[in-house]
Design a protein around this motif. Structure first.
Motif, PDB file in Angstrom:
ATOM      1  N   THR A  61       0.843  -1.188   0.000  1.00 32.77           N
ATOM      2  CA  THR A  61       0.000   0.000   0.000  1.00 32.77           C
ATOM      3  C   THR A  61       0.881   1.241   0.000  1.00 32.77           C
ATOM      4  O   THR A  61       2.086   1.158   0.240  1.00 32.77           O
ATOM      5  N   THR A  62       0.289   2.381  -0.257  1.00 30.36           N
ATOM      6  CA  THR A  62       1.019   3.639  -0.168  1.00 30.36           C
ATOM      7  C   THR A  62       0.885   4.210   1.238  1.00 30.36           C
ATOM      8  O   THR A  62      -0.027   3.846   1.993  1.00 30.36           O
ATOM      9  N   LEU A  63       1.775   5.113   1.579  1.00 26.35           N
ATOM     10  CA  LEU A  63       1.732   5.732   2.908  1.00 26.35           C
ATOM     11  C   LEU A  63       0.457   6.545   3.105  1.00 26.35           C
ATOM     12  O   LEU A  63       0.010   6.734   4.243  1.00 26.35           O
ATOM     13  N   GLN A  64      -0.112   6.996   2.012  1.00 30.24           N
ATOM     14  CA  GLN A  64      -1.294   7.848   2.119  1.00 30.24           C
ATOM     15  C   GLN A  64      -2.512   7.116   2.690  1.00 30.24           C
ATOM     16  O   GLN A  64      -3.476   7.757   3.103  1.00 30.24           O
ATOM     17  N   LEU A 104       4.152  15.427   1.007  1.00 24.77           N
ATOM     18  CA  LEU A 104       2.959  15.214   1.829  1.00 24.77           C
ATOM     19  C   LEU A 104       3.005  13.882   2.580  1.00 24.77           C
ATOM     20  O   LEU A 104       2.640  13.814   3.762  1.00 24.77           O
ATOM     21  N   ALA A 105       3.460  12.823   1.905  1.00 26.15           N
ATOM     22  CA  ALA A 105       3.552  11.526   2.574  1.00 26.15           C
ATOM     23  C   ALA A 105       4.556  11.570   3.723  1.00 26.15           C
ATOM     24  O   ALA A 105       4.346  10.954   4.778  1.00 26.15           O
ATOM     25  N   THR A 106       5.643  12.299   3.541  1.00 34.14           N
ATOM     26  CA  THR A 106       6.638  12.432   4.612  1.00 34.14           C
ATOM     27  C   THR A 106       6.051  13.174   5.798  1.00 34.14           C
ATOM     28  O   THR A 106       6.266  12.785   6.955  1.00 34.14           O
ATOM     29  N   GLN A 107       5.291  14.225   5.539  1.00 27.99           N
ATOM     30  CA  GLN A 107       4.674  14.968   6.637  1.00 27.99           C
ATOM     31  C   GLN A 107       3.690  14.085   7.409  1.00 27.99           C
ATOM     32  O   GLN A 107       3.624  14.142   8.642  1.00 27.99           O
ATOM     33  N   GLU A 108       2.949  13.245   6.716  1.00 29.70           N
ATOM     34  CA  GLU A 108       2.032  12.319   7.386  1.00 29.70           C
ATOM     35  C   GLU A 108       2.804  11.352   8.285  1.00 29.70           C
ATOM     36  O   GLU A 108       2.381  11.050   9.406  1.00 29.70           O
ATOM     37  N   LEU A 109       3.920  10.863   7.785  1.00 27.40           N
ATOM     38  CA  LEU A 109       4.757   9.959   8.576  1.00 27.40           C
ATOM     39  C   LEU A 109       5.265  10.646   9.838  1.00 27.40           C
ATOM     40  O   LEU A 109       5.207  10.088  10.940  1.00 27.40           O
ATOM     41  N   LEU A 110       5.760  11.856   9.706  1.00 28.88           N
ATOM     42  CA  LEU A 110       6.276  12.592  10.855  1.00 28.88           C
ATOM     43  C   LEU A 110       5.175  12.828  11.895  1.00 28.88           C
ATOM     44  O   LEU A 110       5.385  12.666  13.103  1.00 28.88           O
ATOM     45  N   LEU A 145      21.584  25.267  -1.086  1.00 29.41           N
ATOM     46  CA  LEU A 145      20.712  24.328  -1.780  1.00 29.41           C
ATOM     47  C   LEU A 145      20.119  25.034  -2.989  1.00 29.41           C
ATOM     48  O   LEU A 145      19.345  25.982  -2.856  1.00 29.41           O
ATOM     49  N   ARG A 146      20.491  24.559  -4.179  1.00 29.35           N
ATOM     50  CA  ARG A 146      20.064  25.185  -5.421  1.00 29.35           C
ATOM     51  C   ARG A 146      19.623  24.106  -6.418  1.00 29.35           C
ATOM     52  O   ARG A 146      20.271  23.896  -7.458  1.00 29.35           O
ATOM     53  N   PRO A 147      18.550  23.389  -6.114  1.00 28.07           N
ATOM     54  CA  PRO A 147      18.113  22.313  -7.013  1.00 28.07           C
ATOM     55  C   PRO A 147      17.794  22.844  -8.399  1.00 28.07           C
ATOM     56  O   PRO A 147      17.327  23.972  -8.552  1.00 28.07           O
ATOM     57  N   VAL A 148      18.058  22.011  -9.407  1.00 27.66           N
ATOM     58  CA  VAL A 148      17.829  22.424 -10.790  1.00 27.66           C
ATOM     59  C   VAL A 148      16.732  21.579 -11.445  1.00 27.66           C
ATOM     60  O   VAL A 148      16.584  21.578 -12.663  1.00 27.66           O
ATOM     61  N   SER A 149      15.972  20.850 -10.632  1.00 25.99           N
ATOM     62  CA  SER A 149      14.864  20.042 -11.138  1.00 25.99           C
ATOM     63  C   SER A 149      13.717  20.097 -10.146  1.00 25.99           C
ATOM     64  O   SER A 149      13.932  20.297  -8.939  1.00 25.99           O
ATOM     65  N   PRO A 150      12.478  19.888 -10.597  1.00 27.58           N
ATOM     66  CA  PRO A 150      11.355  19.799  -9.668  1.00 27.58           C
ATOM     67  C   PRO A 150      11.546  18.679  -8.638  1.00 27.58           C
ATOM     68  O   PRO A 150      11.153  18.821  -7.473  1.00 27.58           O
ATOM     69  N   TYR A 151      12.139  17.568  -9.060  1.00 28.62           N
ATOM     70  CA  TYR A 151      12.436  16.493  -8.103  1.00 28.62           C
ATOM     71  C   TYR A 151      13.308  17.006  -6.971  1.00 28.62           C
ATOM     72  O   TYR A 151      13.026  16.776  -5.784  1.00 28.62           O
ATOM     73  N   GLY A 152      14.390  17.712  -7.313  1.00 23.93           N
ATOM     74  CA  GLY A 152      15.267  18.267  -6.294  1.00 23.93           C
ATOM     75  C   GLY A 152      14.543  19.235  -5.378  1.00 23.93           C
ATOM     76  O   GLY A 152      14.801  19.291  -4.170  1.00 23.93           O
ATOM     77  N   VAL A 153      13.613  19.996  -5.942  1.00 24.73           N
ATOM     78  CA  VAL A 153      12.817  20.925  -5.132  1.00 24.73           C
ATOM     79  C   VAL A 153      11.990  20.167  -4.100  1.00 24.73           C
ATOM     80  O   VAL A 153      11.900  20.569  -2.932  1.00 24.73           O
ATOM     81  N   THR A 154      11.387  19.041  -4.500  1.00 27.55           N
ATOM     82  CA  THR A 154      10.579  18.284  -3.534  1.00 27.55           C
ATOM     83  C   THR A 154      11.444  17.655  -2.449  1.00 27.55           C
ATOM     84  O   THR A 154      11.024  17.561  -1.301  1.00 27.55           O
ATOM     85  N   LYS A 155      12.650  17.257  -2.802  1.00 32.17           N
ATOM     86  CA  LYS A 155      13.541  16.699  -1.780  1.00 32.17           C
ATOM     87  C   LYS A 155      14.001  17.776  -0.796  1.00 32.17           C
ATOM     88  O   LYS A 155      14.119  17.534   0.403  1.00 32.17           O
ATOM     89  N   GLU A 156      14.268  18.964  -1.308  1.00 33.35           N
ATOM     90  CA  GLU A 156      14.619  20.061  -0.398  1.00 33.35           C
ATOM     91  C   GLU A 156      13.446  20.384   0.528  1.00 33.35           C
ATOM     92  O   GLU A 156      13.626  20.573   1.743  1.00 33.35           O
ATOM     93  N   ALA A 157      12.241  20.444  -0.020  1.00 34.41           N
ATOM     94  CA  ALA A 157      11.065  20.731   0.798  1.00 34.41           C
ATOM     95  C   ALA A 157      10.842  19.633   1.831  1.00 34.41           C
ATOM     96  O   ALA A 157      10.442  19.912   2.974  1.00 34.41           O
ATOM     97  N   MET A 158      11.088  18.393   1.449  1.00 29.72           N
ATOM     98  CA  MET A 158      10.970  17.280   2.392  1.00 29.72           C
ATOM     99  C   MET A 158      11.937  17.466   3.564  1.00 29.72           C
ATOM    100  O   MET A 158      11.571  17.258   4.734  1.00 29.72           O
TER     101      MET A 158
END
Length: 316
Positions: A61-64, A104-110, A145-158
């Motif tokens: 299952t997913t964390l959600q 969002l899934a990480t925030q739910e876990l925390l 921290l200077r991500p150059v992709s949307p993926y990197g942005v989500t990891k920084e936000a995480m």
């Protein structure tokens, strides 16, 4: 550590970590949502041996879905590897999926861990993508921290949401920034796996960019070791680079691969996709000092292991 929760347990790093924990006598609860970002059959292969272990309980299952009371019961340590990976696919409408799975899934876990009578230690997997293209010699954890992709942005936000929970509640969270992990079970969309497959088939190797981009490559068992060390020795809020033994250009890696396969790779260069970093190189002094982390597997050895596994799969 007696009982651990591993999110993303059927994935590349997650399956290796789960196997190591079980071998060390730890009871493991594993969760994987089988997100179809790559062939689900590969994830099922990863689970094939692990699923037979009597100390392993798996939830598909997913964390959600949020069944935290079941998942976190008597858990000492949470290893959070579940994520939607990949730089190239994170643009456009797919970004919403990256936000859901990575932030969002990480925030739910925390939040769920915070509600436990005694919150477990939480080791969160992040990425060197948060740095973007690195400058100077080597990059330590205090670099911008200077991500150059949307993926990197989500990891920084995480990472930021994890740090907020540490500061506000003292939640025992630590984060690991992996530098290009490789080895057996590597995702089929990743470069090394793709290069070996193309060479085995006698095809031209497709290289995005000019091949001069450089990386710090980390063998998967070294990444697993970093997780275990962080669970034991990290201080809440710590962030660690997890890198390999040297920086090397992609074109030079292809030369090593060719030597291992007794051939000269035929290379076709294509324009590099948006969001790819041109250079990564980890300063791992903090992980060495705090955790005792030291990469043990040299690139040549690690590539031999990965090639052997791919050949074995092909024969199977």
């Amino acid at each position: 550590m007696k009982k651990a929760l591993v999110t993303g347990c059927a994935g590349f790093i997650g399956s290796h970590l789960t196997q190591r924990l079980l071998n060390d006598g730890v009871t493991v609860i594993g969760i994987d949502g089988f997100i179809d970002n790559y062939d689900v059959a590969a994830k099922l292969r990863n689970l094939a041996e692990i699923g037979k272990h009597p100390a392993f309980t798996f939830h598909s299952t997913t964390l959600q879905t949020g069944r935290w009371d079941i998942w976190l019961e008597n858990v000492d340590v949470v290893f959070h590897l579940a994520a939607l990976p990949g730089v190239r696919n994170s643009w456009g409408k797919s970004f919403a999926d990256y936000v859901s799975h990575n932030i969002l899934a990480t925030q739910e876990l925390l939040e769920a861990c915070l509600q436990r009578p005694k919150p477990p230690v939480i080791v969160v997997s992040s990425s060197s993508s948060v740095y973007g293209t690195m400058q100077g010699t080597v990059t330590n954890e205090n670099a911008p921290l200077r991500p150059v992709s949307p993926y990197g942005v989500t990891k920084e936000a995480m990472e930021q949401i994890c740090s907020v929970y540490v500061k506000a509640y003292g939640l025992p969270v630590t984060m690991l920034r992996y530098f290009t992990v490789y080895g057996p079970r590597q995702r089929p969309d990743m470069a090394f796996h793709r290069f070996f497959r193309q060479m085995m088939k006698g095809e031209e190797v497709i290289v995005y960019g000019d091949g001069q981009q450089s990386r710090d490559f980390t063998y998967v068992t070294d990444a697993v070791e970093a997780n275990l060390l962080a669970a034991q020795h990290a201080v809440p809020g710590d962030i660690f680079n997890v890198g390999g033994e040297r920086e090397i250009k992609l074109i030079d890696v292809l030369s090593i691969m060719g030597t291992l396969m007794n051939l000269t790779p035929r290379i076709t260069y294509q324009n590099g996709p948006a969001g790819d970093s041109l250079r990564t190189c980890a300063d791992i002094q903090f992980a060495q000092q705090r955790l005792g982390y030291k990469p043990k597997v040299a690139l040549e050895e690690g590539l031999r292991h990965q090639l052997a596994e791919i050949r074995s799969q092909s024969k199977g």
